[in-house]
Design a protein around this motif. Structure first.
Motif, mmCIF file in Angstrom:
data_model
loop_
_atom_site.group_PDB
_atom_site.id
_atom_site.type_symbol
_atom_site.label_atom_id
_atom_site.label_comp_id
_atom_site.label_asym_id
_atom_site.label_seq_id
_atom_site.Cartn_x
_atom_site.Cartn_y
_atom_site.Cartn_z
ATOM 1 N N VAL A 1 -12.223 6.573 -40.893
ATOM 2 C CA VAL A 1 -12.187 5.328 -40.131
ATOM 3 C C VAL A 1 -13.598 4.751 -40.000
ATOM 4 N N LEU A 2 -14.566 5.627 -39.777
ATOM 5 C CA LEU A 2 -15.967 5.215 -39.678
ATOM 6 C C LEU A 2 -16.775 6.082 -40.636
ATOM 7 N N PRO A 3 -17.350 5.484 -41.697
ATOM 8 C CA PRO A 3 -18.174 6.272 -42.613
ATOM 9 C C PRO A 3 -19.419 6.791 -41.891
ATOM 10 N N PRO A 4 -20.103 7.796 -42.457
ATOM 11 C CA PRO A 4 -21.286 8.336 -41.792
ATOM 12 C C PRO A 4 -22.276 7.242 -41.389
ATOM 13 N N GLN A 5 -22.652 7.276 -40.117
ATOM 14 C CA GLN A 5 -23.584 6.295 -39.546
ATOM 15 C C GLN A 5 -24.751 7.025 -38.914
ATOM 16 N N TYR B 1 -19.247 0.584 -32.616
ATOM 17 C CA TYR B 1 -18.778 0.219 -33.950
ATOM 18 C C TYR B 1 -17.517 -0.612 -33.786
ATOM 19 N N GLU B 2 -17.583 -1.865 -34.229
ATOM 20 C CA GLU B 2 -16.453 -2.781 -34.096
ATOM 21 C C GLU B 2 -15.758 -2.928 -35.443
ATOM 22 N N GLN B 3 -14.802 -3.811 -35.503
ATOM 23 C CA GLN B 3 -13.918 -3.948 -36.649
ATOM 24 C C GLN B 3 -14.649 -4.054 -37.985
ATOM 25 N N ASP B 4 -15.787 -4.748 -38.050
ATOM 26 C CA ASP B 4 -16.483 -4.908 -39.326
ATOM 27 C C ASP B 4 -17.078 -3.603 -39.853
ATOM 28 N N ALA B 5 -17.385 -2.651 -38.985
ATOM 29 C CA ALA B 5 -17.937 -1.365 -39.413
ATOM 30 C C ALA B 5 -16.844 -0.338 -39.713
ATOM 31 N N LEU B 6 -15.640 -0.575 -39.197
ATOM 32 C CA LEU B 6 -14.544 0.382 -39.360
ATOM 33 C C LEU B 6 -13.814 0.142 -40.672
ATOM 34 N N ARG B 7 -13.350 1.233 -41.278
ATOM 35 C CA ARG B 7 -12.592 1.165 -42.528
ATOM 36 C C ARG B 7 -11.120 1.445 -42.274
ATOM 37 N N ARG B 8 -10.280 0.860 -43.080
ATOM 38 C CA ARG B 8 -8.854 1.191 -43.122
ATOM 39 C C ARG B 8 -8.180 1.195 -41.754
ATOM 40 N N VAL C 1 -6.998 1.008 -34.036
ATOM 41 C CA VAL C 1 -8.369 1.124 -33.527
ATOM 42 C C VAL C 1 -9.078 -0.216 -33.663
ATOM 43 N N VAL C 2 -9.694 -0.641 -32.559
ATOM 44 C CA VAL C 2 -10.431 -1.902 -32.538
ATOM 45 C C VAL C 2 -11.933 -1.661 -32.420
ATOM 46 N N LYS C 3 -12.308 -0.623 -31.672
ATOM 47 C CA LYS C 3 -13.730 -0.352 -31.422
ATOM 48 C C LYS C 3 -13.902 1.135 -31.117
ATOM 49 N N ILE C 4 -15.025 1.690 -31.566
ATOM 50 C CA ILE C 4 -15.381 3.082 -31.284
ATOM 51 C C ILE C 4 -16.772 3.089 -30.660
ATOM 52 N N VAL C 5 -16.939 3.879 -29.595
ATOM 53 C CA VAL C 5 -18.243 4.041 -28.946
ATOM 54 C C VAL C 5 -18.586 5.527 -28.937
ATOM 55 N N ILE C 6 -19.756 5.859 -29.471
ATOM 56 C CA ILE C 6 -20.262 7.228 -29.442
ATOM 57 C C ILE C 6 -21.566 7.180 -28.668
#
Length: 116
Positions: free
Chosen positions: A67-71, A81-88, A28-33
């Motif tokens: 992968v993404l803590p509660p935001q 949410y890009e690489q710096d916001a994503l975990r593990r 995973v590189v980026k997530i868009v919600i």
């Protein structure tokens, strides 16, 4: 809403989720919600888990990793949410993603970008 996913409003504690199988396992590189058009009924927070499964997973399987803590979410916008916001995520590959909305609300689109 005619275009998206909207849950029923509740007065108490409530968490809702959806599991999506990715087109191909990958990193995973980026997530868009996207909460477009959900102005008064957007989720308060969003959270994403990932896992590598051979078959469709159970929602409470132990293999899920955050992968993404509660935001905090907002109305009528794309949350990126890009690489710096994503975990593990660096070097790990996932076949399925689980989007959690807290407590309830609406999401127009859930997109996961990555590489095989």
């Amino acid at each position: 809403m005619g275009d998206g996913w909207e849950t029923k409003r509740t007065r108490g504690e409530h968490v809702d989720w959806v599991i999506v199988r990715l087109g191909a396992p990958g990193e995973v590189v980026k997530i868009v919600i996207d909460t477009a058009h959900f102005r008064g009924n957007f989720p308060q927070k969003v959270q994403v888990f990932g896992g590598r499964f051979d078959k469709d997973p159970e929602p409470d399987a132990r293999e899920w990793v955050e992968v993404l803590p509660p935001q905090k979410a907002g109305p009528d916008k794309e949350h990126e949410y890009e690489q710096d916001a994503l975990r593990r995520t660096r070097g790990e590959t996932y076949s399925h993603m689980k989007l959690v909305i807290i407590p309830d609300g609406g999401v127009k689109r859930f997109r996961v970008f990555g590489k095989r």
